[in-house]
Write a protein that holds these residues in place. Structure first.
Motif, PDB file in Angstrom:
ATOM      1  N   ARG A   7       0.989  -1.142   0.091  1.00 31.05           N
ATOM      2  CA  ARG A   7      -0.069   0.027   0.047  1.00 31.05           C
ATOM      3  C   ARG A   7       0.786   1.291  -0.015  1.00 31.05           C
ATOM      4  O   ARG A   7       0.419   2.209  -0.541  1.00 31.05           O
ATOM      5  N   ARG A  10       1.995   1.909  -3.564  1.00 32.13           N
ATOM      6  CA  ARG A  10       0.934   2.380  -4.175  1.00 32.13           C
ATOM      7  C   ARG A  10       0.755   3.903  -4.009  1.00 32.13           C
ATOM      8  O   ARG A  10       0.520   4.811  -4.931  1.00 32.13           O
ATOM      9  N   MET A  15       0.144   9.474  -8.896  1.00 30.22           N
ATOM     10  CA  MET A  15      -1.285   9.427  -9.234  1.00 30.22           C
ATOM     11  C   MET A  15      -1.663   9.558 -10.877  1.00 30.22           C
ATOM     12  O   MET A  15      -1.547  10.699 -11.421  1.00 30.22           O
ATOM     13  N   MET A  20      -3.926   2.750 -11.547  1.00 33.10           N
ATOM     14  CA  MET A  20      -5.044   2.594 -10.548  1.00 33.10           C
ATOM     15  C   MET A  20      -5.482   1.076 -10.642  1.00 33.10           C
ATOM     16  O   MET A  20      -5.527   0.552 -11.965  1.00 33.10           O
ATOM     17  N   ILE A  24     -11.155   0.392 -10.355  1.00 34.25           N
ATOM     18  CA  ILE A  24     -11.576   1.422 -10.308  1.00 34.25           C
ATOM     19  C   ILE A  24     -11.717   1.987 -11.852  1.00 34.25           C
ATOM     20  O   ILE A  24     -12.736   2.627 -11.927  1.00 34.25           O
ATOM     21  N   HIS A  27     -15.223   0.615 -12.917  1.00 37.13           N
ATOM     22  CA  HIS A  27     -16.189   1.473 -12.307  1.00 37.13           C
ATOM     23  C   HIS A  27     -16.355   3.012 -13.062  1.00 37.13           C
ATOM     24  O   HIS A  27     -17.571   3.238 -13.233  1.00 37.13           O
ATOM     25  N   ILE A  28     -15.447   3.432 -13.324  1.00 35.21           N
ATOM     26  CA  ILE A  28     -15.469   4.671 -14.141  1.00 35.21           C
ATOM     27  C   ILE A  28     -16.029   4.614 -15.617  1.00 35.21           C
ATOM     28  O   ILE A  28     -16.982   5.197 -16.031  1.00 35.21           O
ATOM     29  N   GLN A  31     -19.784   4.305 -15.450  1.00 35.17           N
ATOM     30  CA  GLN A  31     -20.515   5.568 -15.498  1.00 35.17           C
ATOM     31  C   GLN A  31     -20.631   6.459 -16.841  1.00 35.17           C
ATOM     32  O   GLN A  31     -21.457   7.491 -16.696  1.00 35.17           O
TER      33      GLN A  31
ATOM     34  N   ILE B 114     -10.298   9.210  -5.620  1.00 35.28           N
ATOM     35  CA  ILE B 114     -10.664   7.988  -6.173  1.00 35.28           C
ATOM     36  C   ILE B 114      -9.806   6.765  -5.386  1.00 35.28           C
ATOM     37  O   ILE B 114     -10.574   5.814  -4.944  1.00 35.28           O
ATOM     38  N   MET B 115      -8.529   6.921  -4.828  1.00 34.16           N
ATOM     39  CA  MET B 115      -7.849   5.883  -4.422  1.00 34.16           C
ATOM     40  C   MET B 115      -8.287   5.856  -2.905  1.00 34.16           C
ATOM     41  O   MET B 115      -8.664   4.612  -2.403  1.00 34.16           O
ATOM     42  N   HIS B 118     -11.677   4.018  -2.825  1.00 35.35           N
ATOM     43  CA  HIS B 118     -11.562   2.617  -3.155  1.00 35.35           C
ATOM     44  C   HIS B 118     -10.975   1.876  -2.086  1.00 35.35           C
ATOM     45  O   HIS B 118     -11.324   0.855  -1.557  1.00 35.35           O
ATOM     46  N   ASN B 119     -10.082   2.219  -1.406  1.00 34.55           N
ATOM     47  CA  ASN B 119      -9.260   1.588  -0.210  1.00 34.55           C
ATOM     48  C   ASN B 119     -10.274   1.704   0.930  1.00 34.55           C
ATOM     49  O   ASN B 119     -10.129   0.525   1.842  1.00 34.55           O
ATOM     50  N   GLN B 126     -17.205   6.216  -4.302  1.00 34.00           N
ATOM     51  CA  GLN B 126     -16.639   5.712  -5.247  1.00 34.00           C
ATOM     52  C   GLN B 126     -17.494   5.963  -6.683  1.00 34.00           C
ATOM     53  O   GLN B 126     -16.835   6.423  -7.624  1.00 34.00           O
ATOM     54  N   SER B 127     -18.576   6.030  -6.465  1.00 34.66           N
ATOM     55  CA  SER B 127     -19.521   6.049  -7.590  1.00 34.66           C
ATOM     56  C   SER B 127     -19.490   7.745  -7.967  1.00 34.66           C
ATOM     57  O   SER B 127     -19.253   7.982  -9.212  1.00 34.66           O
ATOM     58  N   ALA B 130     -16.319   8.415  -9.759  1.00 35.69           N
ATOM     59  CA  ALA B 130     -16.212   7.616 -10.851  1.00 35.69           C
ATOM     60  C   ALA B 130     -16.981   8.355 -12.002  1.00 35.69           C
ATOM     61  O   ALA B 130     -16.484   8.523 -13.254  1.00 35.69           O
ATOM     62  N   LYS B 131     -18.408   8.743 -11.462  1.00 33.75           N
ATOM     63  CA  LYS B 131     -18.976   9.531 -12.460  1.00 33.75           C
ATOM     64  C   LYS B 131     -18.329  10.963 -13.018  1.00 33.75           C
ATOM     65  O   LYS B 131     -18.387  11.296 -14.139  1.00 33.75           O
TER      66      LYS B 131
END
Lengths: 268, 174
Positions: A7, A10, A15, A20, A24, A27-28, A31, B114-115, B118-119, B126-127, B130-131
């Motif tokens: 971690r 990471r 960034m 990532m 993730i 997920h993006i 959307q 975002i990270m 997520h973590n 998160q949504s 992401a959106k």
């Protein structure tokens, strides 16, 4: 306290979205608001292409972003034959118009307003599509075909006299519609209508279940208005198959064929 | 907003927990807010994070954590109602306004969020983030997407693949 070395690494990493975790990024992509955006994103990099092409991904995307229903067709009893009335779904005005750029409508809404039995006309100002006003067709409305896989082009079908005329827009000549082929209307016998009876045929929007390649939906009405039957006609094989008659036909914005093919298993 | 503080001098009814960012800043928040994080929820249910202990979050810095907690505190009441039917339209509109404002931030902050989301497994956040990224992508060409998101320049092979793919789906770019 014990530090999780992975971690820490990471966090140190610069960034950047590509580094990532894959979920993730997935997920993006889920959307994204339209199949077109999805298709464009899939050109961006290999990983995204792989993610987006996944059957499960497409099913999830579909369940999150149902193709919006643009409106409904109703058959109204108008003197001798039913006149289809297109009634846009109310929120069309606000949501569709604001959320979708014209190119997002894979089959342009304006086509609904093309009418006539010859060359499809250039439609009236497309603002009309969103006005929410009711439009009555003077003649049977065009029906849409999903594009055959080969050339990726959509077709427009008109009922003209005793023929079905199918128009296509040849590649590279955007805007010009050409008569591609003409198919005789199925006879009363083939439709199973007693030959003594007068009947009339109408075209209808294919419902979501039968928007297969090269299919067009016919509505046969005979005698009283009560006797209505619907058929799917396969233009290539000239096969007729009876299907359910729906009083109102929802018009959904269709999926681009390539994505639709990928997600056929997840039909809603 | 949770201000960094230490100790547990809170006499209110709500149970408080302490979270410690990677740079050792302590944040005291209501357990209900912190519990929006699936990752923290179990620890908190087990009674962790109270008193002087605190829950260390080695992969979230204080700037990001304070932003995350801003989100959690705002959303905790609605989450407690469990998507309550009694939530008024006004409440929902207010949350929406807050969310829009909340992601109106620099890209680097957004990426940190975002990270963190997520973590910490904070579903709503998160949504939301992401959106936000999806909104940055939409309507853009593949090259514009890469630039917007700070992808490295494509290698010649990648470029060739992109071109081939774009050619194949040319109609999507008309």
């Amino acid at each position: 306290m014990a530090r999780d070395p992975e971690r820490v690494v990471r966090k140190k990493a610069d960034m950047d979205l590509q580094s990532m975790p894959v979920d993730i990024q997935e997920h993006i992509l889920l959307q994204l608001d339209s199949p077109i955006s999805l298709l464009r994103a899939s050109s961006t990099c290999k990983l995204w292409r792989r993610l987006i092409a996944g059957t499960v991904f497409l099913q999830r995307f579909r369940s999150l972003h149902r193709p919006p229903v643009v409106g409904y067709y109703h058959n109204t009893n108008h003197l001798l034959r039913p006149v289809p009335i297109f009634k846009p779904v109310p929120p069309v005005t606000t949501t569709i118009a604001s959320r979708y750029e014209p190119f997002d409508l894979f089959l342009p809404l304006e086509w609904l307003w093309m009418w006539g039995q010859g060359q499809p006309r250039k439609p009236a100002p497309s603002g009309d599509c969103y006005s929410g006003r009711q439009h009555a067709f003077q003649r049977p409305p065009p029906s849409f075909l999903s594009p055959p896989a080969g050339d990726g082009e959509a077709r427009v079908v008109f009922l003209a006299g005793d023929k079905l005329n199918i128009f296509a827009r040849p590649k590279g000549r955007s805007g010009d519609w050409m008569l591609e082929k003409s198919v005789p209307q199925p006879s009363a016998v083939r439709l199973g209508v007693p030959s003594a009876q007068r009947f009339s045929l109408g075209l209808s929007m294919p419902s979501s279940a039968d928007t297969k390649m090269g299919m067009v939906k016919l509505i046969a009405s005979s005698g009283q208005m009560k006797k209505l039957a619907a058929f799917n006609l396969n233009i290539e094989k000239k096969q007729l198959k009876r299907t359910e008659y729906e009083k109102a036909y929802p018009i959904r914005l269709p999926w681009p064929p390539s994505l639709h093919a990928c997600s056929a298993g997840g039909e809603i | 907003m949770a201000a960094p503080e230490s100790g547990d001098g809170n006499n209110g009814a709500a149970r408080m927990v302490t979270l410690i960012s990677s740079d050792n800043t302590r944040f005291e928040v209501e357990a209900a807010a912190a519990s929006l994080s699936q990752t923290l929820q179990l620890t908190i249910l087990d009674g962790g994070g109270g008193g002087g202990d605190g829950i260390p979050l080695p992969n979230v810095d204080s700037a990001t954590l304070s932003k995350v907690l801003e989100y959690c505190i705002k959303h905790a009441p609605a989450a407690a109602n469990g998507g309550a039917p009694n939530a008024t339209a006004v409440d929902r509109a207010e949350l929406e306004r807050f969310d829009n404002e909340f992601v109106n931030i620099d890209q680097s902050v957004l990426y940190s969020l975002i990270m963190a989301a997520h973590n910490l497994e904070i579903e709503g956040l998160q949504s939301l983030v992401a959106k936000k990224v999806a909104d940055m992508i939409k309507g853009k060409s593949p090259m514009e997407i890469r630039r917007t998101l700070g992808f490295p320049d494509p290698t010649p092979e990648e470029q060739a693949e992109m071109n081939a793919h774009m050619l194949e789906y040319g109609w999507a770019y008309e």
